[in-house]
Design a protein around this motif. Structure first.
Motif, PDB file in Angstrom:
ATOM      1  N   ASP A 114      -6.240   4.401   5.819  1.00 38.52           N
ATOM      2  CA  ASP A 114      -6.954   4.412   4.544  1.00 38.52           C
ATOM      3  C   ASP A 114      -5.985   4.477   3.365  1.00 38.52           C
ATOM      4  OD1 ASP A 114      -6.040   6.900   5.138  1.00 38.52           O
ATOM      5  OD2 ASP A 114      -7.829   7.987   4.486  1.00 38.52           O
ATOM      6  N   SER A 173      -2.185   8.522   6.335  1.00 38.54           N
ATOM      7  CA  SER A 173      -2.865   7.247   6.095  1.00 38.54           C
ATOM      8  C   SER A 173      -2.379   6.161   7.052  1.00 38.54           C
ATOM      9  CB  SER A 173      -2.645   6.797   4.647  1.00 38.54           C
ATOM     10  OG  SER A 173      -1.268   6.624   4.380  1.00 38.54           O
ATOM     11  N   GLN A 200      -4.648   6.919  10.037  1.00 40.01           N
ATOM     12  CA  GLN A 200      -6.075   6.713   9.768  1.00 40.01           C
ATOM     13  C   GLN A 200      -6.380   5.354   9.151  1.00 40.01           C
ATOM     14  OE1 GLN A 200      -7.383  10.005   7.391  1.00 40.01           O
ATOM     15  NE2 GLN A 200      -7.087  11.519   9.036  1.00 40.01           N
ATOM     16  N   ARG A 218       0.831  -1.196   0.000  1.00 39.77           N
ATOM     17  CA  ARG A 218       0.000   0.000   0.000  1.00 39.77           C
ATOM     18  C   ARG A 218       0.866   1.247   0.000  1.00 39.77           C
ATOM     19  NH1 ARG A 218      -5.367  -1.120   1.177  1.00 39.77           N
ATOM     20  NH2 ARG A 218      -5.755  -3.241   1.921  1.00 39.77           N
TER      21      ARG A 218
END
Length: 323
Positions: free
Chosen positions: A77, A72, A75, A66
């Motif tokens: 995401d 991110s 969080q 990712r």
């Protein structure tokens, strides 16, 4: 005249689907106390492996697949990018030098640690006076915290005030920039890591030597063999299983060495002592804008390398067991 009525004897009819077979099947399915005890002993180990090995490995693989940023990462995401981070690592100009340094660092450390550890194990196997005391002293580098060992070697190899350069000056040799020269930085961390790893090889190989029957050496001595022939034809072949596990554990440890290199040189100068372990840290935490994905990808390459050597070791051991 009395007539006695004889009742024919009835044989018990075996009912394959009766209550007795069903009860026996239920009894077999029901866990015994020994099975419950086995699961009780396995549960803590399974929980420990899941929490401290399986989950971190899963998170590291997820990081490498990712595009994580600081926001991110908090969080959760981050978009899925597949193998993009691995391509970024392979295309990085620092990949080839880091790979070369990792291979050289690992191979040289393993060779010297094993050779010196084996020589010391054979030496201490003679059981002379003060043998136990000297073996205990050789364990000191292994027992010291790595930060203490690395800091000590940083002081000893200091270009201006180090004891090593002072000794070289007495011998008429000019000072060497051990930690600040690109030509010597990798050698410096190799020396420190070899010094730290020798006691482990000494302890394991000495234990293996203790398991070799003394009668083999006595028979070989009666046949007129010298010390080298006894080592070559008796000691070394019988130490192969112990040597294999020693080298495997040393390989796994050396691949992930970070503390010594980072404290002594921080991978420099000019990335001359950067390995995959230090490069992974630099990518993930060494910049103002951390590259979590590429850093995790480099870490996973180390995991794959250790796994490959572990599988090779298991295959070799299986072939030896069958032969």
């Amino acid at each position: 005249m009395s007539h006695t009525t004889q009742v024919p004897h009835r044989r018990p009819v075996h009912d394959p689907g009766g209550a007795a077979p069903v009860a026996s099947r239920r009894a077999r399915r029901r866990p015994t106390s020994q099975q419950w005890a086995a699961w009780g002993f396995l549960a803590p180990v399974t929980l420990y492996l899941a929490l401290f090995y399986a989950y971190p490995l899963y998170r590291n693989i997820d990081l490498s697949l990712r595009n994580y940023t600081v926001r991110s990462f908090v969080q959760g995401d981050a978009p899925f990018t597949g193998l993009k981070n691995y391509r970024t690592v392979f295309d990085d100009p620092a990949f080839a030098p880091a790979l070369l340094h990792t291979v050289v660092f690992t191979a040289v450390c393993l060779a010297f640690q094993y050779a010196i550890g084996l020589a010391l194990a054979v030496f201490f196997n003679q059981n002379f006076r003060l043998s136990a005391t000297l073996r205990a002293l050789f364990l000191v580098p292994w027992l010291l915290p790595l930060i203490v060992s690395a800091s000590t070697w940083s002081w000893m190899l200091n270009s201006d005030s180090g004891i090593v350069n002072a000794a070289l000056h007495v011998l008429g040799v000019g000072p060497v920039n051990w930690l600040t020269s690109p030509s010597w930085s990798l050698t410096s961390v190799i020396i420190a890591n070899v010094w730290i790893g020798i006691p482990f090889n000494l302890v394991v190989l000495y234990s293996g030597l203790q398991a070799i029957p003394a009668s083999l050496y006595e028979a070989a001595a009666l046949d007129g063999t010298n010390a080298w022939q006894r080592f070559r034809h008796i000691t070394f072949p019988l130490l192969r299983p112990v040597s294999a596990i020693t080298l495997l554990l040393g390989l796994v440890y050396t691949l992930k060495v970070f503390d010594i290199i980072w404290i002594m040189t921080k991978g420099g100068p000019a990335d001359s002592s950067t390995t995959f372990a230090t490069w992974s840290y630099q990518l993930g935490f060494g910049n103002l804008l951390p590259a979590f994905g590429p850093g995790a990808a480099v870490g996973n390459l180390l995991v794959v390398a250790a796994l490959v050597f572990g599988l090779v070791y298991a295959r070799v051991q299986r072939k030896q067991a069958l032969s």
